[in-house]
Design a protein around this motif. Structure first.
Motif, mmCIF file in Angstrom:
data_model
loop_
_atom_site.group_PDB
_atom_site.id
_atom_site.type_symbol
_atom_site.label_atom_id
_atom_site.label_comp_id
_atom_site.label_asym_id
_atom_site.label_seq_id
_atom_site.Cartn_x
_atom_site.Cartn_y
_atom_site.Cartn_z
ATOM 1 N N GLU A 35 41.185 37.883 39.314
ATOM 2 C CA GLU A 35 40.553 39.098 39.852
ATOM 3 C C GLU A 35 41.594 40.160 40.189
ATOM 4 N N GLU A 36 42.849 39.827 39.977
ATOM 5 C CA GLU A 36 43.933 40.731 40.397
ATOM 6 C C GLU A 36 44.937 40.905 39.264
ATOM 7 N N LEU A 74 34.756 42.301 37.610
ATOM 8 C CA LEU A 74 34.844 41.057 38.389
ATOM 9 C C LEU A 74 33.738 40.065 38.028
ATOM 10 N N ARG A 173 34.567 51.133 51.845
ATOM 11 C CA ARG A 173 34.252 50.356 50.633
ATOM 12 C C ARG A 173 34.348 48.865 50.951
ATOM 13 N N MET A 175 33.648 44.855 49.158
ATOM 14 C CA MET A 175 33.337 44.130 47.933
ATOM 15 C C MET A 175 31.819 43.923 47.917
ATOM 16 N N TYR A 196 36.639 47.070 41.838
ATOM 17 C CA TYR A 196 38.068 47.127 42.219
ATOM 18 C C TYR A 196 38.825 48.177 41.398
ATOM 19 N N GLN A 213 41.609 45.580 52.407
ATOM 20 C CA GLN A 213 42.410 44.789 51.453
ATOM 21 C C GLN A 213 43.541 44.109 52.206
ATOM 22 N N PRO A 214 44.082 43.020 51.653
ATOM 23 C CA PRO A 214 45.371 42.548 52.162
ATOM 24 C C PRO A 214 46.446 43.571 51.783
ATOM 25 N N ALA A 217 47.665 44.259 48.184
ATOM 26 C CA ALA A 217 46.751 44.978 47.295
ATOM 27 C C ALA A 217 46.719 46.472 47.613
ATOM 28 N N PHE A 238 41.769 37.539 53.600
ATOM 29 C CA PHE A 238 41.194 37.640 52.258
ATOM 30 C C PHE A 238 41.261 36.243 51.647
HETATM 31 O O1 6CS Z 1 38.703 44.363 46.737
HETATM 32 C C1 6CS Z 1 38.555 43.761 45.691
HETATM 33 O O2 6CS Z 1 37.573 43.935 44.952
HETATM 34 C C2 6CS Z 1 39.640 42.785 45.221
HETATM 35 N N1 6CS Z 1 40.709 42.705 46.184
HETATM 36 C C3 6CS Z 1 41.600 41.758 46.065
HETATM 37 C C4 6CS Z 1 42.789 41.724 46.952
HETATM 38 N N2 6CS Z 1 41.445 40.743 45.227
HETATM 39 C C5 6CS Z 1 40.309 40.614 44.318
HETATM 40 C C6 6CS Z 1 39.144 41.456 44.828
HETATM 41 O O3 6CS Z 1 38.114 41.531 43.925
#
Ligand code: 6CS
Length: 339
Positions: A35-36, A74, A173, A175, A196, A213-214, A217, A238
């Motif tokens: 995903e990254e 994703l 925002r 997920m 993303y 986010q971490p 990211a 996360f």
């Molecule tokens: O925010 C997101 O969509 C994505 N953020 C991170 C750190 N990993 C994957 C995730 O989908």
């Protein structure tokens, strides 16, 4: 019992010697959807996993990495893992539509304040190998192999946020999962969902006013360039699940399953150290760049958010039913034991 750092890797290494001596493995390639992007925590995990599989099978198993973007969006990654088009994948926040119970990782203020303790709880037999957690994935054609915390979630915005009132009406925002939307609505925000790969421009154009986010990211996706503040509330980590296609997993020889388990045990400490290093280094990069204000919430300030987050646990239970309820109860008990 929680492991001392260093102990789990040593045990795993012992097992490796015993486990791989006799076995000769059939040559095969496993595709791993991330995903990254390259350089991320998921990429570091997958790259080390690929190395370990190569070493432990004398080159028989080759793992190919597909960083974010190569397989589509994703949910395309999860679809590919469910159908068996790829054998392995990571799933985090967007996985809530596919495995509703995985939204347990989106709950705020549930785990302890210590990342290593949480990493061990989530990878313990009592949590990871529990029937409820396994079935939640297996009933959706997936098989969970490990849980990978990637660092504290950190808010960003163009304003300082210290109280829920500061978040009022903010188009933050999240997920794509209902639990996250409910959580940020409980804080008073007006959450929006953005893929993303479209998030940088959404923040730049003001379609999204805040982000979660971490640190690694925020830095590697350059989100911090279009946000003025980074706000540390340590409200959640996360968390991603490393998973395989269920039928593919069930068809693996037991010897090979053992090798995967050895690798995942070694990776618990490896990725914990790596994510802390990546998050620390990238925070330095952001600070050096000089355009971002860093805000750290006090315990009292965190408490105001924690109180608003608590009722969202009931939303989780209503949404996912009895299995989810047992999973949450199990997690809360483990946290209580190790707090
Ligand atoms: O925010 C997101 O969509 C994505 N953020 C991170 C750190 N990993 C994957 C995730 O989908």
């Amino acid at each position: 019992m929680l492991w001392q750092k260093g102990f789990c890797a040593a045990v795993a290494l012992g097992l490796v010697t015993a486990g791989t001596q006799a076995a000769a493995f059939e040559s095969q390639t496993w595709r791993f959807g991330l995903e990254e992007i390259e350089g991320s925590v998921q990429y570091e995990y997958a790259a080390r996993f690929a190395e370990l599989m190569d070493e432990k099978t004398d080159g028989a198993v080759s793992v190919e990495l597909y960083p974010y973007g190569q397989l589509g969006g994703l949910t395309d990654i999860y679809d590919a893992a469910q159908s068996g088009a790829i054998q392995l994948a990571f799933g985090s926040g967007f996985l809530g539509g596919t495995v509703p119970e995985s939204q347990i990782f989106s709950l705020n203020f549930v785990l302890t304040d210590d990342e290593w303790t949480n990493t061990q709880i989530l990878n313990s037999d009592e949590f990871l190998l529990s029937d409820d957690f396994q079935e939640a994935f297996r009933n959706r054609d997936l098989h969970p192999i490990a849980v990978v915390p990637e660092g504290w979630q950190v808010w960003s915005a163009n304003q300082e946020i210290r109280t829920p009132e500061d978040m009022s009406g903010l188009a933050i925002r999240t997920m794509d999962n209902r639990l996250l939307r409910e959580t940020y609505q409980a804080y008073g925000a007006d959450p929006v969902t953005v893929e993303y790969g479209e998030l940088y421009s959404a923040l730049q154009l003001g379609q999204a006013e805040g982000n979660i986010q971490p640190v690694f990211a925020h830095e590697e996706m350059a989100f911090y360039e279009v946000q003025d503040y980074l706000i540390f509330a340590n409200h959640a980590q996360f968390i991603a699940t490393f998973m395989g296609n269920r039928d593919w997993w069930d068809g693996l020889d037991d010897d090979l399953k053992d090798v995967v388990h050895e690798a995942r045990q070694e990776l618990v400490e490896y990725i914990h150290d790596k994510q802390q290093q990546l998050n620390t280094d990238r925070l330095e990069t952001i600070k050096d760049e000089g355009s971002t204000e860093i805000v750290e919430l006090s315990d009292e300030e965190r408490q105001a958010f924690a109180e608003k987050a608590e009722p969202v646990r009931d939303v989780f239970v209503d949404m996912v039913g009895e299995r989810g309820e047992r999973m949450l109860e199990n997690l809360l008990n483990l946290v209580e034991e190790h707090r």
